[in-house]
Design an enzyme around this catalytic site. Structure first.
Site, short mmCIF file in Angstrom:
data_model
loop_
_atom_site.label_atom_id
_atom_site.label_comp_id
_atom_site.label_asym_id
_atom_site.label_seq_id
_atom_site.Cartn_x
_atom_site.Cartn_y
_atom_site.Cartn_z
CD GLU A 20 10.18 2.13 10.12
OE1 GLU A 20 10.11 3.05 9.31
OE2 GLU A 20 9.84 0.95 9.85
CE1 TYR A 66 1.06 -0.18 4.44
CE2 TYR A 66 0.03 1.98 4.32
CZ TYR A 66 0.83 1.07 4.99
OH TYR A 66 1.39 1.41 6.19
CE LYS A 84 3.28 3.49 3.34
NZ LYS A 84 3.40 3.43 4.78
CG LEU A 96 8.50 3.01 4.41
CD1 LEU A 96 8.19 1.75 3.60
CD2 LEU A 96 7.22 3.71 4.80
N1 PDD Z 1 3.02 5.37 7.25
N2 PDD Z 1 7.74 4.13 8.65
C1 PDD Z 1 6.58 3.45 8.73
C2 PDD Z 1 6.58 2.10 9.36
C3 PDD Z 1 5.39 4.02 8.23
O1 PDD Z 1 4.24 3.34 8.30
C4 PDD Z 1 5.44 5.33 7.67
C5 PDD Z 1 4.22 6.01 7.12
C6 PDD Z 1 6.67 5.99 7.60
C7 PDD Z 1 6.82 7.36 6.99
O2 PDD Z 1 6.76 7.28 5.58
P1 PDD Z 1 6.21 8.49 4.71
O3 PDD Z 1 6.98 9.68 5.11
O4 PDD Z 1 6.49 8.08 3.32
O5 PDD Z 1 4.74 8.64 5.00
C8 PDD Z 1 7.80 5.36 8.09
C9 PDD Z 1 1.80 5.82 6.63
C10 PDD Z 1 1.53 7.26 6.74
C11 PDD Z 1 0.66 4.92 7.06
O6 PDD Z 1 0.91 3.73 7.17
O7 PDD Z 1 -0.46 5.39 7.23
#
Ligand code: PDD
Length: 288
Positions: free
Chosen positions: A181, A33, A149, A205
């Site tokens: 993270e 996703y 993801k 990620l």
């Molecule tokens: N999640 N690390 C993890 C495990 C995440 O789920 C997310 C973001 C990030 C930050 O990535 P980005 O800057 O590309 O949003 C890091 C999204 C927002 C979610 O699962 O809803």
């Protein structure tokens, strides 16, 4: 009125969109996703999200059902079909459905593509006015491929539950003594005026917002490095920031119930938050 969603080439009211009970996303969490934010209906860093989606698909062996232009078209169309001024867009591609439930996936399944949007309140505030948050550290119990993801999010969900039960906002995940993270965010710390974030590896990620913060720091001559961060260094850092598409860049002022730095929003965070706000509108009008 039900909002409009996109499902396998169709635009449907959400309550009429149906997926097979044999869909592997439903049975196995077999899919990937993305989450994109749209400010004033402009998707922010869409190209980067589409590229990361493509990478996740390659990693799990699902054929990418659309090219870059087609992805852009359907996402922008969905944004225009719903009324929200600011929204987050959820994009899911599962491996599709087969006639029987079997771990070993048959080749050539038609992926299921689902896109929906929801209103986001956060972006009505300027980045610098976002409220600070608290965090606790937790052992990272997720799988070893956090760089993908994946929609299989049970590990993060169980961790997030612990975070909320502890009355905190986010969990900072630690693996082999090193900071990885957040449960749904990337992490930065500030030590003696230098911004640090963990080096990318299979457990982390590649956050789109993380990359953006790198760009901002480089542009404004703020020293930023990728380095291992121990639990000790985390607890003694002057500032902690968490980044994600939907929460932008949030300062953490309390860690495990103790103050971070002076216990208030740090000066470097304030600077970067101002730059963040300044350039986000510029970036989306340029279409990046
Ligand atoms: N999640 N690390 C993890 C495990 C995440 O789920 C997310 C973001 C990030 C930050 O990535 P980005 O800057 O590309 O949003 C890091 C999204 C927002 C979610 O699962 O809803």
């Amino acid at each position: 009125m039900a909002r409009t969603v996109y499902l396998n080439g169709e635009w449907l009211p959400a309550d009429q969109a149906k997926v097979s009970v044999f869909d592997r996303g439903f049975l196995f969490g077999d899919g990937v996703y993305e989450v994109v934010v749209a400010y004033e209906r402009h998707p922010f860093r869409l190209e980067q999200h589409i590229a990361r989606l493509a990478k996740s698909l390659v990693e799990v062996g699902i054929e990418n059902p659309m090219g870059v232009h087609e992805w852009r078209f359907v996402i922008e169309r969905l944004i225009s079909m719903n009324a929200d001024h600011h929204s987050s867009i959820y994009i899911q591609v599962s491996r599709g459905s087969s006639e029987t439930r079997t771990h070993n996936y048959p080749v050539g399944l038609e992926p299921t593509v689902f896109i929906c949007s929801q209103k986001i309140a956060l972006s009505t505030k300027a980045t610098v006015d976002l409220p600070p948050c608290s965090a606790i550290t937790l052992q990272d119990i997720r799988w070893d491929r956090g760089d993908i993801k994946s929609i299989s999010l049970l590990g993060s969900i169980l961790l997030k539950k612990q975070v909320f039960e502890a009355g905190s906002d986010e969990g900072i995940l630690v693996r082999n003594g090193l900071v990885a993270e957040g449960t749904a965010s990337n992490i930065f710390i500030v030590v003696d005026g230098v911004v640090k974030t963990p080096k990318l590896n299979d457990w982390i990620l590649t956050g789109v917002t993380r990359e953006y913060v790198f760009e901002l720091c480089r542009r404004y001559d703020i020293q930023i490095i990728e380095a291992d961060i121990s639990l000790n260094e985390l607890s003694e850092s002057d500032e902690i920031w968490l980044t994600s598409t939907t929460s932008e860049i949030r300062p953490v002022i309390s860690l495990n119930g103790m103050s971070v730095g002076e216990g208030c929003v740090g000066s470097l965070w304030k600077k970067v938050a101002v730059y963040y706000e300044r350039h986000k509108s510029e970036l989306f009008t340029c279409g990046s």
